[in-house]
Design an enzyme around this catalytic site. Sequence first.
Site, PDB file in Angstrom:
ATOM      1  NE  ARG A   1      -0.609  -0.215   4.945  1.00 34.74           N
ATOM      2  CZ  ARG A   1      -0.839   0.451   6.070  1.00 34.74           C
ATOM      3  NH1 ARG A   1      -1.711   1.440   6.097  1.00 34.74           N
ATOM      4  NH2 ARG A   1      -0.228   0.125   7.180  1.00 34.74           N
TER       5      ARG A   1
ATOM      6  CG  HIS B   1      -5.898  -2.288   5.415  1.00 39.84           C
ATOM      7  ND1 HIS B   1      -5.208  -1.338   4.707  1.00 39.84           N
ATOM      8  CD2 HIS B   1      -5.722  -1.981   6.724  1.00 39.84           C
ATOM      9  CE1 HIS B   1      -4.639  -0.474   5.549  1.00 39.84           C
ATOM     10  NE2 HIS B   1      -4.936  -0.851   6.787  1.00 39.84           N
TER      11      HIS B   1
ATOM     12  NE  ARG C   1      -2.655  -2.106   9.696  1.00 43.82           N
ATOM     13  CZ  ARG C   1      -1.885  -2.397  10.745  1.00 43.82           C
ATOM     14  NH1 ARG C   1      -1.295  -3.578  10.821  1.00 43.82           N
ATOM     15  NH2 ARG C   1      -1.705  -1.509  11.697  1.00 43.82           N
TER      16      ARG C   1
ATOM     17  CG  PHE D   1     -15.108  -1.384   3.340  1.00 43.58           C
ATOM     18  CD1 PHE D   1     -16.011  -2.088   4.137  1.00 43.58           C
ATOM     19  CD2 PHE D   1     -14.064  -0.725   3.954  1.00 43.58           C
ATOM     20  CE1 PHE D   1     -15.871  -2.112   5.516  1.00 43.58           C
ATOM     21  CE2 PHE D   1     -13.920  -0.747   5.338  1.00 43.58           C
ATOM     22  CZ  PHE D   1     -14.822  -1.443   6.118  1.00 43.58           C
TER      23      PHE D   1
ATOM     24  CG  ASP E   1      -8.666  -2.991  12.287  1.00 40.90           C
ATOM     25  OD1 ASP E   1      -8.576  -2.560  13.456  1.00 40.90           O
ATOM     26  OD2 ASP E   1      -8.539  -2.271  11.284  1.00 40.90           O
TER      27      ASP E   1
ATOM     28  CB  SER F   1      -5.623   3.195   6.042  1.00 38.49           C
ATOM     29  OG  SER F   1      -5.848   3.628   7.364  1.00 38.49           O
TER      30      SER F   1
ATOM     31  CD  GLU G   1     -17.496   2.157   1.999  1.00 39.14           C
ATOM     32  OE1 GLU G   1     -18.742   2.062   2.086  1.00 39.14           O
ATOM     33  OE2 GLU G   1     -16.775   2.416   2.972  1.00 39.14           O
TER      34      GLU G   1
END
Lengths: 313, 275
Positions: free
Chosen positions: A8, A107, A165, A81, A115, A35, A56
């Site tokens: 990322r 992620h 991530r 998402f 998470d 992020s 989204e």
Amino acid sequence: MSEPMATRDAYGKALAELGAQNPNIVVLDADLSKSTKTALFGERFPERFFNMGIAEQNMIGVAAGLAAAGKIPFASTFAVFAPGRVFDQIRNSIAYADLNVKIAASHAGLTVGADGASHQAVEDIALVRAIPHMTVIVPADGEQARQAVFAAAQHHGPVYLRLGRPKVPVVYDQEHRFQIGRADQLRTGDDVAIIACGLMVSLALQAADQLAAEGIAASVINMATIKPLDIGAVVRAAKTCGAVVTAEEHNIIGGLGSAVAEALGEFYPVPLRRVGIQDQFGQSGEPDELLAHYGMTAEHIAMAAREAVARKV
Amino acid sequence: MSAEELTLTARAQRIRRHIIRMTAAAGSGHPGGSLSCVEILVNLYFRIMRIDPARPDWPDRDRFVLSKGHAAPALYATLAERGFFPTTQLTTLRKWGSMLQGHPDAKRTPGVEASTGSLGQGLSMAVGMALAGRVDKKDFRVFALLGDGESEEGQIWEAAMAGAHYRLSNLVAYLDFNRLQVDGRIEDVMSPTPLADRWRAFGWAVHEIDGHDLTALAQVTERALAEAQGPQLILAHTKKGKGVSFMEDAIDWHGVAPNAEQARQALRELGGEDE
């Protein structure tokens, strides 16, 4: 150059670089730009960066509209998402019309870590892979992620770019030349072929070292493009080695393992073992703890390779 | 009534007759919600929009997104009447090999700007087009047509929020307020009302009119475009199945095509055969 880097982070830097070269690049995010690292682009090109908020479905539709009017949108959020929440929008607004939208989701997989399962996409590749017109790329390290961003922008049509991530070990230097749809043979051996993507590529290389110490010569192939799959590379590996192992940070249903199994089943059946998430949800934990618990370490890949070799006729 | 309006009224009736012939020939389709939005389309395509049928991909053209994609027969008939393709194509609707798919397909049909049909998605695309115009410093306008039943989709309200947030003064959405959806009256199925209040609360300027009044449509659209400080919503009160007595305000004609006898009667009511 040889520092471990999250894909990322490589994405965010490459996007800002790309934005300076190409004024048609626009970027959308859904309140996760720090992020997903699109914030870097947003700081440099605020007039071409659109934060769409925590919405989204609309973000994907707006990306479609921008592409229909000639822009090259990169839309980013977490993989749970997009595609997770917005399958229909990707299918109908973007892919059906073959619009030039790049969905760069970060992620992905278990290594989101703390998470927990709600944020660990384990089925995103399966979702996008089944959509016609879609190209699916899972880069192995920072350098490949950087090049994949430029390749995605060059390619006309929808692209899904799967990003992670955590920092991942370096696989490639700048001599690497990433090409969409072409597998990369990192190591050559004729006892077993390990076909991997994403962060599992560096673990596959470690597994090959372990296997070499036992006298098993493993090929290691980085299948960074899941779709279109480099079927020729899969068949060549099967013919050379007679046994195949896949390794992916994704459910073994619908991802790289499935794609390779489909190719082998149709064109050159050989014993196959699939390392990945065995149709389960994840949980909170450190990335290394999660990979160990779900059977996705270098040792697990080596074990699967031994089993595949033992099943050769 | 001016000569122009007379022509446009006649044009609207021609488009209605196309809709009947197209859905009858196809044996399926959505006549009710196609007939309700005819004047909205005629006003846009024959009076408001800056378009060139000979150059459907002209970069500076105004855009129209049919978010309620099941009204495709109305859009196709309007595009054909406007010269984007021959009207002889219209009765190929929904048939094998036709450029006129059951729902709009931007890749196949000249003049169709967005592939729609899965409800709730078109306004987001229109927002994206309007943002692209702003980025490129172009002065094209973007129009969208939404359904009232469609306004039950959450994505519509995400797009409404975004249109207001980015103050898209180059975006005008029409809402075909015919009060019926597949399973019944909107108030009975899942009421999206009060629509005007909700759109105002989301930051849009709202104009409420009779959606079959071509004079009102022209005036309100021109005023909306001239005065716009942000996105504009034209809440068009319409009648589903407008122009055909047995289809008007009748739930059953949402997604059912007329048979040959019903088509003959409908065409008689709409002024008879054209050719």
